[in-house]
Structures are given as C-alpha cells and as structure tokens.
Write an enzyme that holds these catalytic residues in place. Structure first.
Site, short mmCIF file in Angstrom:
data_model
loop_
_atom_site.label_atom_id
_atom_site.label_comp_id
_atom_site.label_asym_id
_atom_site.label_seq_id
_atom_site.Cartn_x
_atom_site.Cartn_y
_atom_site.Cartn_z
N LEU A 138 39.57 -1.98 98.41
CA LEU A 138 39.04 -3.29 98.08
C LEU A 138 40.25 -4.13 97.70
O LEU A 138 41.20 -3.61 97.10
CB LEU A 138 38.08 -3.21 96.90
CG LEU A 138 36.73 -2.53 97.14
CD1 LEU A 138 35.90 -2.49 95.87
CD2 LEU A 138 35.94 -3.23 98.25
N ASP A 139 40.23 -5.42 98.03
CA ASP A 139 41.35 -6.28 97.66
C ASP A 139 41.53 -6.30 96.15
O ASP A 139 40.58 -6.03 95.41
CB ASP A 139 41.10 -7.72 98.14
CG ASP A 139 41.02 -7.81 99.65
OD1 ASP A 139 41.56 -6.92 100.33
OD2 ASP A 139 40.39 -8.77 100.14
N LYS A 140 42.70 -6.70 95.72
CA LYS A 140 42.99 -6.75 94.28
C LYS A 140 41.95 -7.61 93.54
O LYS A 140 41.53 -7.28 92.44
CB LYS A 140 44.41 -7.31 94.08
CG LYS A 140 44.90 -7.29 92.66
CD LYS A 140 46.36 -7.70 92.62
CE LYS A 140 46.80 -8.03 91.22
NZ LYS A 140 48.18 -8.52 91.17
N LYS A 151 36.55 -11.81 104.05
CA LYS A 151 37.21 -13.12 103.87
C LYS A 151 37.56 -13.74 105.23
O LYS A 151 37.38 -14.93 105.45
CB LYS A 151 38.48 -12.96 103.03
CG LYS A 151 38.17 -12.59 101.57
CD LYS A 151 39.43 -12.24 100.81
CE LYS A 151 39.10 -11.79 99.40
NZ LYS A 151 40.18 -11.11 98.72
#
Ligand code: URA
Length: 236
Positions: A102-104, A190
């Site tokens: 998962l992205d930061k 995104k």
C-alpha cells in the site's frame, strides 16, 4: 526438530539462551524434564513446556493490520518507519513481510505473513484476487466514470487495466466511492482516477479476497487472523 531450535524459533531466546533454560531444568517434554538441547521433538505431537507453560509451535504467522498513513509497506527502509516496525518483537521474530504494497499515504487492510506460498497465491496476476478500496476523490464522480471503469482504462503509460467495479457513495465536489479491482499495479487506484481526470485524496483498502478489514482495529493496530479468516484465504 532439535529441542533448542524449536524453542529458539518460538521466540524463547537465542540458541545459547535456550541452552541455559534447558540446563536449569525449566523445560519438559511430555511432562518429563529434558536438559539435552540436541534431543529430538516432533513439533506438532510432543507437548513442550517451559516452567509449566505450554509452548505452542507454529511455523507461519498471519497478521491483519490496519495500516496507518506515514509508514511504508516494507520490511526495512533507510528513511521511513515500516509496517514491520509496528509489530511486537514476538511477532517480528517470525520475519513476516507485507503481502503486496500500500502506498505510504494509504490506510487499511494489510496482511503480513511469512508464508511465501500464500503470498504468491494472493498476488499472482493469474488469480485475479479482488481488492476493494474506499476513496475520497477531488471532483464529481459520475455514472460515466462507472462505465469507463467497467470497460477498463488506459493509464498514462499505456497500460490497459482490467475492468474495475466503481460504486458511488457520495457524488460531490469531494466524492466518496468504493472501487473493486483485480490487479495491483503501482499506484493503480490513483492512476485509474487520473485517467478520468480526477484525483484521489484519501485511500483505504477494505478487503482482499475474502479477507475484510476488522473495523475494531484502530490505525496501526493488528491482530492474528482467525482460523476462519485463514481458511478463507488459503482456499479461495
Ligand atoms: N492503489 C493505489 O493507488 N495506492 C495504493 O496504496 C493501493 C492501490
């Protein structure tokens, strides 16, 4: 398996520390005190105890975390805190790693395990494991977007996504949606919204295959999977 290895693997100290415990007579196998570190035990059959407390043997660990923003989905990072840094030493001891990234800034469901086979099954593109996200989007998400996502989108690098199921929860200047996709390309959610001219401003993963985020878990908290949850992802 050697007795000292089993105890060290279960987090009772280094092989050297475990030998001290054995020397002191703290360890029993099937109710019989055993001092020999090299003695052989069957991890799933023999009952091993330390000072009267049973040692439950397990090889794999399966943890569900509600990933907080600001930590990276990795085991090590030279700059940022990682999800593994959030684990208690007795869990870190099993060397778990995050299943996918998962992205930061993304929150929500993250599975951590040391089971490489399960990880492969959940991440293999061939398995098309559905992942559902909740997101807040800058801009009005429309019925047309639902159709575009359902057809699959072309990302900025030319990658053609598989169809995504988009559900609009609230369509406004800041919209709220749920999106289910079966792929896991870098920044995929995104980038899918960018492909329709919109920006994700908040992202949280809700589920992965049959595994749903436990809403009792606060950000940064985690727990072991229940037997039911585990069997639901071992035999999808
Ligand atoms: N898609 C994204 O863009 N980011 C994530 O963290 C997960 C899916």
């Amino acid at each position: 398996m050697r007795l000292d290895k089993l105890l060290a693997n279960m987090g009772y100290g280094s092989r050297k520390e475990v030998k001290q415990l054995l020397k002191k007579g703290a360890v029993k196998v099937n109710d019989v005190p055993v001092k020999d570190a090299a003695s052989h035990v069957e991890p799933h059959k023999d009952v091993v105890s330390i000072l009267g407390e049973q040692v439950v043997y397990k090889e794999f660990i399966y943890l569900m975390m509600n990933k907080p923003p600001g930590v990276v989905s990795a085991t090590e990072d030279y700059r940022d805190r990682t999800v593994v840094d959030l684990l208690e030493p007795e869990d870190r001891h099993f060397d778990p790693f995050p299943v996918g990234r998962l992205d930061k800034d993304t929150e929500g469901l993250l599975l951590l395990t040391n089971d490489g086979k399960l990880t492969h099954n959940l991440l293999s593109p061939k398995k098309e494991v559905p992942k559902t996200y909740f997101a807040r989007i800058e801009g009005v998400v429309t019925e047309e977007d639902i159709l575009l996502f359902a057809q699959g989108l072309t990302l900025e690098d030319g990658f053609e996504t598989k169809p995504g199921i988009l559900r609009i929860l609230d369509s406004n200047a800041i919209s709220e949606i749920e999106l289910t996709i079966t792929e896991g390309k870098f920044h995929q959610v995104k980038r899918m919204f960018e492909a329709v001219g919109k920006r994700v401003i908040y992202l949280k993963r809700l589920s992965m295959g049959a595994l749903e985020l436990d809403d009792e878990l606060n950000l940064g908290e985690y727990r072991e999977l229940t037997d039911e949850e585990l069997s639901s992802i071992l035999t999808p």
